[in-house]
Structures are given as C-alpha cells and as structure tokens.
Design a protein around this motif. Sequence first.
Motif, mmCIF file in Angstrom:
data_model
loop_
_atom_site.group_PDB
_atom_site.id
_atom_site.type_symbol
_atom_site.label_atom_id
_atom_site.label_comp_id
_atom_site.label_asym_id
_atom_site.label_seq_id
_atom_site.Cartn_x
_atom_site.Cartn_y
_atom_site.Cartn_z
ATOM 1 N N THR A 178 0.856 -1.182 0.000
ATOM 2 C CA THR A 178 0.000 0.000 0.000
ATOM 3 C C THR A 178 0.893 1.233 0.000
ATOM 4 O O THR A 178 1.845 1.318 0.784
ATOM 5 C CB THR A 178 -0.906 0.024 1.246
ATOM 6 N N TYR A 179 0.588 2.188 -0.869
ATOM 7 C CA TYR A 179 1.422 3.377 -1.005
ATOM 8 C C TYR A 179 0.591 4.633 -0.750
ATOM 9 O O TYR A 179 -0.609 4.673 -1.019
ATOM 10 C CB TYR A 179 2.023 3.467 -2.407
ATOM 11 N N ASP A 180 1.252 5.689 -0.229
ATOM 12 C CA ASP A 180 0.595 6.986 -0.147
ATOM 13 C C ASP A 180 1.042 7.811 -1.362
ATOM 14 O O ASP A 180 1.693 7.304 -2.256
ATOM 15 C CB ASP A 180 0.902 7.682 1.185
ATOM 16 N N LYS A 181 0.699 9.084 -1.376
ATOM 17 C CA LYS A 181 1.000 9.937 -2.538
ATOM 18 C C LYS A 181 2.120 10.938 -2.231
ATOM 19 O O LYS A 181 2.156 12.044 -2.762
ATOM 20 C CB LYS A 181 -0.266 10.689 -2.962
ATOM 21 N N PHE A 182 3.051 10.522 -1.387
ATOM 22 C CA PHE A 182 4.089 11.441 -0.927
ATOM 23 C C PHE A 182 4.892 12.037 -2.082
ATOM 24 O O PHE A 182 5.284 13.198 -2.045
ATOM 25 C CB PHE A 182 5.029 10.702 0.032
ATOM 26 N N TRP A 183 5.145 11.233 -3.131
ATOM 27 C CA TRP A 183 5.971 11.704 -4.244
ATOM 28 C C TRP A 183 5.147 12.147 -5.457
ATOM 29 O O TRP A 183 5.698 12.360 -6.531
ATOM 30 C CB TRP A 183 6.932 10.588 -4.678
ATOM 31 N N SER A 184 3.846 12.322 -5.278
ATOM 32 C CA SER A 184 2.997 12.661 -6.431
ATOM 33 C C SER A 184 3.345 14.016 -7.036
ATOM 34 O O SER A 184 3.097 14.251 -8.215
ATOM 35 C CB SER A 184 1.522 12.652 -6.019
ATOM 36 N N PHE A 185 3.936 14.920 -6.253
ATOM 37 C CA PHE A 185 4.230 16.261 -6.765
ATOM 38 C C PHE A 185 5.340 16.250 -7.824
ATOM 39 O O PHE A 185 5.510 17.229 -8.552
ATOM 40 C CB PHE A 185 4.618 17.206 -5.621
ATOM 41 N N ILE A 186 6.080 15.145 -7.938
ATOM 42 C CA ILE A 186 7.083 15.055 -9.006
ATOM 43 C C ILE A 186 6.646 14.060 -10.082
ATOM 44 O O ILE A 186 7.429 13.656 -10.934
ATOM 45 C CB ILE A 186 8.468 14.651 -8.458
ATOM 46 N N GLY A 187 5.384 13.680 -10.021
ATOM 47 C CA GLY A 187 4.827 12.827 -11.057
ATOM 48 C C GLY A 187 5.037 11.348 -10.850
ATOM 49 O O GLY A 187 4.688 10.549 -11.725
ATOM 50 N N ARG A 188 5.604 10.955 -9.730
ATOM 51 C CA ARG A 188 5.807 9.528 -9.459
ATOM 52 C C ARG A 188 4.502 8.924 -8.972
ATOM 53 O O ARG A 188 3.876 9.441 -8.030
ATOM 54 C CB ARG A 188 6.907 9.344 -8.414
ATOM 55 N N GLN A 189 4.077 7.838 -9.591
ATOM 56 C CA GLN A 189 2.789 7.238 -9.264
ATOM 57 C C GLN A 189 2.771 6.633 -7.870
ATOM 58 O O GLN A 189 1.809 6.766 -7.125
ATOM 59 C CB GLN A 189 2.440 6.156 -10.298
ATOM 60 N N LYS A 190 3.864 5.954 -7.512
ATOM 61 C CA LYS A 190 3.927 5.330 -6.194
ATOM 62 C C LYS A 190 4.666 6.243 -5.223
ATOM 63 O O LYS A 190 5.716 6.798 -5.544
ATOM 64 C CB LYS A 190 4.639 3.978 -6.270
ATOM 65 N N GLY A 191 4.111 6.375 -4.034
ATOM 66 C CA GLY A 191 4.764 7.175 -3.008
ATOM 67 C C GLY A 191 5.525 6.281 -2.050
ATOM 68 O O GLY A 191 6.209 5.350 -2.449
ATOM 69 N N ARG A 192 5.352 6.540 -0.772
ATOM 70 C CA ARG A 192 6.023 5.724 0.238
ATOM 71 C C ARG A 192 5.208 4.463 0.515
ATOM 72 O O ARG A 192 3.990 4.504 0.616
ATOM 73 C CB ARG A 192 6.197 6.516 1.527
ATOM 74 N N ARG A 193 5.886 3.362 0.668
ATOM 75 C CA ARG A 193 5.207 2.112 0.973
ATOM 76 C C ARG A 193 4.897 2.070 2.462
ATOM 77 O O ARG A 193 5.754 2.370 3.295
ATOM 78 C CB ARG A 193 6.081 0.923 0.581
ATOM 79 N N HIS A 194 3.676 1.690 2.797
ATOM 80 C CA HIS A 194 3.266 1.620 4.201
ATOM 81 C C HIS A 194 3.748 0.314 4.826
ATOM 82 O O HIS A 194 3.531 -0.771 4.268
ATOM 83 C CB HIS A 194 1.742 1.718 4.319
ATOM 84 N N VAL A 195 4.389 0.426 5.979
ATOM 85 C CA VAL A 195 4.924 -0.732 6.687
ATOM 86 C C VAL A 195 4.491 -0.663 8.153
ATOM 87 O O VAL A 195 4.562 0.410 8.773
ATOM 88 C CB VAL A 195 6.466 -0.783 6.609
ATOM 89 N N GLN A 196 4.040 -1.785 8.666
ATOM 90 C CA GLN A 196 3.632 -1.871 10.067
ATOM 91 C C GLN A 196 4.541 -2.842 10.807
ATOM 92 O O GLN A 196 4.704 -3.996 10.403
ATOM 93 C CB GLN A 196 2.179 -2.347 10.185
ATOM 94 N N ILE A 197 5.133 -2.371 11.898
ATOM 95 C CA ILE A 197 5.930 -3.221 12.788
ATOM 96 C C ILE A 197 5.177 -3.356 14.096
ATOM 97 O O ILE A 197 4.786 -2.351 14.704
ATOM 98 C CB ILE A 197 7.327 -2.619 13.034
ATOM 99 N N THR A 198 4.969 -4.589 14.540
ATOM 100 C CA THR A 198 4.210 -4.832 15.768
ATOM 101 C C THR A 198 5.038 -5.667 16.733
ATOM 102 O O THR A 198 5.498 -6.757 16.388
ATOM 103 C CB THR A 198 2.892 -5.568 15.469
ATOM 104 N N LEU A 199 5.219 -5.144 17.938
ATOM 105 C CA LEU A 199 5.942 -5.849 18.996
ATOM 106 C C LEU A 199 4.942 -6.381 20.018
ATOM 107 O O LEU A 199 4.088 -5.631 20.509
ATOM 108 C CB LEU A 199 6.924 -4.908 19.688
ATOM 109 N N THR A 200 5.060 -7.667 20.329
ATOM 110 C CA THR A 200 4.134 -8.299 21.263
ATOM 111 C C THR A 200 4.903 -9.128 22.282
ATOM 112 O O THR A 200 5.683 -10.013 21.900
ATOM 113 C CB THR A 200 3.160 -9.237 20.521
ATOM 114 N N PRO A 201 4.702 -8.868 23.587
ATOM 115 C CA PRO A 201 5.378 -9.695 24.602
ATOM 116 C C PRO A 201 4.852 -11.126 24.562
ATOM 117 O O PRO A 201 3.683 -11.371 24.280
ATOM 118 C CB PRO A 201 5.003 -9.012 25.923
ATOM 119 N N VAL A 202 5.723 -12.072 24.841
ATOM 120 C CA VAL A 202 5.316 -13.473 24.924
ATOM 121 C C VAL A 202 6.000 -14.083 26.143
ATOM 122 O O VAL A 202 7.182 -13.851 26.400
ATOM 123 C CB VAL A 202 5.681 -14.237 23.631
#
Length: 225
Positions: A178-202
């Motif tokens: 999933t990408y946002d439109k961070f780089w759309s102002f320079i005509g790039r179709q894909k912006g930054r890729r969304h990444v989720q890091i989740t830490l869970t105690p075990v």
Amino acid sequence: MKRFIDKTAGRWTRHLFFILVRSYYALFYNVSVSGKHLLGAQPGTLILATHVSRHDGPLIAAMLYSTARVRPTVHWDEYHNKAQWFPMYVSGAIPMSSPKTWDPTRRKARKQFTLDVIGKVLRNDNSVLLFPAGHIRRQPEEIIAPALSGARDIIAAHPDQPVMLLHIDGLGPFQNATYDKFWSFIGRQKGRRHVQITLTPVTDLDPSQDLATFNADLERRLNAV
C-alpha cells in the motif's frame, strides 16, 4: 580499550548511521511501530522477528534506535563478508553459527561462546534481534527449519530475560503493498510504501519442548495475523 572506543567513536558512528538510515526510510517508507513503548519498559529483551525482506535488519534497528539499543544476530558468513563487516561491527551485530568445515568440537565451543555473548548483552540491558527462520522468506509464510535451535537455546540459557515477537507487515514480496501519494508532486505514481511493525510480549514459549515441537509453536506464532 574496546569498550571505550565503542562508547565514544562507536557511539557517534552509530548516531550517524541512524540519521542516514532513518532518513532513507522516512523518505521512501511510511513506517508505524506498535508496542515500542513496551520494549522501552523491559530492557534486555530477546526479539524474535519475522524475516520478510532484506530491509528487515536495518529498518528494525532504525525504528527502535531511540527506544533501545538492539544488537542484531547475523549468520557467520554475512558478518565476515568484507563488503558489510564494518557497519555490522559498528552496530554490534553478533555472528551466529560457524563454518561447516570446522570440526564438531570447535563448532560446539563456538556455539557456547555465542550464547555467552548474547547472555552478557541481555544482562547489560541491551536487546537482541533474532530471525528464527534464519533467512528471508521464499514463500508467503514463515518456515523454521527443524534443525535451527537458536531461539530455543537462548531462551533455555536465559529464562529470566523477557521475550517479544516482532511482526513486519507490508514490506515483503508476499505481502500487500500500500502506497501513499508522498511523491505525487514530481509525477511519481507510487509514493512511500506503508509498513507496520508490531511488537508483542510473549511469556509462554517453552524451551523444554523437543526442538521440532518448539519450532512448530514459534512458527505458528510468527505466522499469526
């Protein structure tokens, strides 16, 4: 002397690497981290992480840098690769395993030495990052080879140290992009890729189980959504 250099020149070098790496990921990735505050509240944590891409190590280290010093574990061959030895040395990477050409006695001694180093790092309130599968995913799910015993050995040797699972989503080739439109102002179709890091105690990983059972249990947890 080695400790003095690490706390002076080494520390400033790590800060510089942090700025460079964090800036890169800020520009090209939109990363959110859940549970980071829990890591800050329990120093000396063993972090067991999914391994979805070649970015995992530097990304995790950069995202957690301001919360806790994370010492990554890497394969022996990667650590001693001339092209990447210096950044690994500065980051305090811990080489795991040993050359298969060594005799069994020497390999056993090396394994015990590594466990002792990891124990010292954890007791000094630094966290250790381990990828239990040992390599980047070549399939959608995490698979731990039956012979890999690193996670079980560390937990068995240091049962009082906290353990956390770390899941990375949105980064690997088998994960949704999933990408946002961070780089759309320079005509790039894909912006930054969304990444989720989740830490869970075990708290209920049981190192007294036989290795196959332990790995199957850990594998199931790492693949849990």
